[in-house]
Structure formats: C-alpha cells, structure tokens
Write a protein that holds these residues in place. Structure first.
Motif, PDB file in Angstrom:
ATOM      1  N   LYS A  23      29.111 -16.652  -4.774  1.00 58.80           N
ATOM      2  CA  LYS A  23      27.830 -17.174  -4.310  1.00 58.80           C
ATOM      3  C   LYS A  23      27.343 -18.128  -5.397  1.00 58.80           C
ATOM      4  O   LYS A  23      27.174 -17.734  -6.557  1.00 58.80           O
ATOM      5  CB  LYS A  23      26.832 -16.042  -4.105  1.00 58.80           C
ATOM      6  N   ILE A  24      27.173 -19.389  -5.018  1.00 58.30           N
ATOM      7  CA  ILE A  24      26.760 -20.412  -5.968  1.00 58.30           C
ATOM      8  C   ILE A  24      25.421 -20.982  -5.533  1.00 58.30           C
ATOM      9  O   ILE A  24      25.253 -21.390  -4.384  1.00 58.30           O
ATOM     10  CB  ILE A  24      27.826 -21.529  -6.062  1.00 58.30           C
ATOM     11  N   GLU A  25      24.486 -20.997  -6.460  1.00 54.59           N
ATOM     12  CA  GLU A  25      23.159 -21.552  -6.199  1.00 54.59           C
ATOM     13  C   GLU A  25      22.838 -22.576  -7.276  1.00 54.59           C
ATOM     14  O   GLU A  25      22.877 -22.253  -8.462  1.00 54.59           O
ATOM     15  CB  GLU A  25      22.103 -20.440  -6.179  1.00 54.59           C
ATOM     16  N   GLU A  26      22.569 -23.783  -6.841  1.00 61.52           N
ATOM     17  CA  GLU A  26      22.228 -24.892  -7.735  1.00 61.52           C
ATOM     18  C   GLU A  26      23.270 -25.070  -8.835  1.00 61.52           C
ATOM     19  O   GLU A  26      22.943 -25.243 -10.008  1.00 61.52           O
ATOM     20  CB  GLU A  26      20.838 -24.680  -8.325  1.00 61.52           C
ATOM     21  N   GLY A  27      24.555 -24.983  -8.456  1.00 60.83           N
ATOM     22  CA  GLY A  27      25.640 -25.217  -9.402  1.00 60.83           C
ATOM     23  C   GLY A  27      25.951 -24.055 -10.322  1.00 60.83           C
ATOM     24  O   GLY A  27      26.803 -24.161 -11.193  1.00 60.83           O
TER      25      GLY A  27
END
Length: 153
Positions: free
Chosen positions: A50-54
């Motif tokens: 899960k990737i959020e804002e890099g």
C-alpha cells in the motif's frame, strides 16, 4: 541476383522470432503429460503493498507451500491433489492471521482435461465443510460488527 536472394533469405532468418506467448501478461501455454504418482512442490509468495504519496505504508506478505500429486491419469483427464500448508504472514492484524489459517493443511482434489484445463473440484463438499467449520470456530463467541457479518455471509 544470387547476392540479392541470399541477402533476402539471411534477413528473414535474422529477424526476431516470436513464440506462442501472450506478451501482454507474459504467459505461455504448456501442455504436459503426467504419470500417476508424479509430484511437484511450490513455494508461493504473495505481497500486498500500500503506497500513499510515494511512501510505502503497508507491506503484507503471505507465504505458503503447495504439494501437487497426480492421483489418476486417463487418456482424457487427470485427477490431481493440491495440498496447501505451512502458511505464514507478517500481518499484525489478528483477523487476517486467522483467515489465512483457514486454508492450512487443506487438500483440494481437482480434475483437469487432457490439455490441463481445469474442469472441477472433486472434493468440493469436503473443502466447503472444512472451511465453514473453521470459520464457525474462528468466530465463536466474537461479537461481529454488522457490516463485517454481512460481508462474511
């Protein structure tokens, strides 16, 4: 003329060749012939990032082993046992860990046609009953959130 013909022939053979592969998903069809008692073992790893804002916020990994045994072989079909075991996960969510344990030590007997195409699960009732029993045991005494109960039902 001879040189032109030879150049043409050599250029054809030097062109990239294409095999029977679907380049979009890199799969290839393989038809194999198995004998009764043939066995294969695979270690399977699934990863959910899960990737959020890099930035990686979650990295869940599930590993398990599958032993595959050919139980029966006819001219037109195969019966194969898939034995799922040794499940492991790095998930800290207890619910996820319990769900993964549902399939541990599970035997699924599948039927394939002569080309290896899936045609059915021979012991589907046993698989259903095993998972249903495990789920009932897992949720015994736990007050379920209505939304979760609806999803599970």
């Amino acid at each position: 003329m001879n040189k032109l013909f030879m150049t043409f022939v050599l250029s054809i053979f030097s062109m990239p060749l294409f095999a029977q592969i679907n380049m979009a998903d890199s799969t290839a069809q393989v038809i194999s012939y198995w004998n009764i008692g043939d066995k294969q073992s695979y270690d399977i790893v699934t990863q959910k990032l899960k990737i959020e804002e890099g930035d990686t916020t979650s990295n869940e990994i599930v590993t398990y082993e599958v032993n595959i045994t050919v139980l029966d072989s006819t001219e037109n079909s195969y019966t194969i046992e898939w034995f799922y075991h040794n499940y492991q996960t790095n998930s800290e969510v207890e619910f996820m860990r319990k769900c993964i344990e549902l399939s541990n030590n599970l035997k699924v007997i599948i039927e394939l046609d002569k080309y290896g195409t899936f045609t059915g699960v021979k012991n589907w009732e046993e698989v259903r009953d095993t998972i249903q029993s495990s789920m009932n045991t897992m949720f015994e005494g736990i007050e379920m959130i209505p939304q979760v109960k609806k999803i599970l039902d």
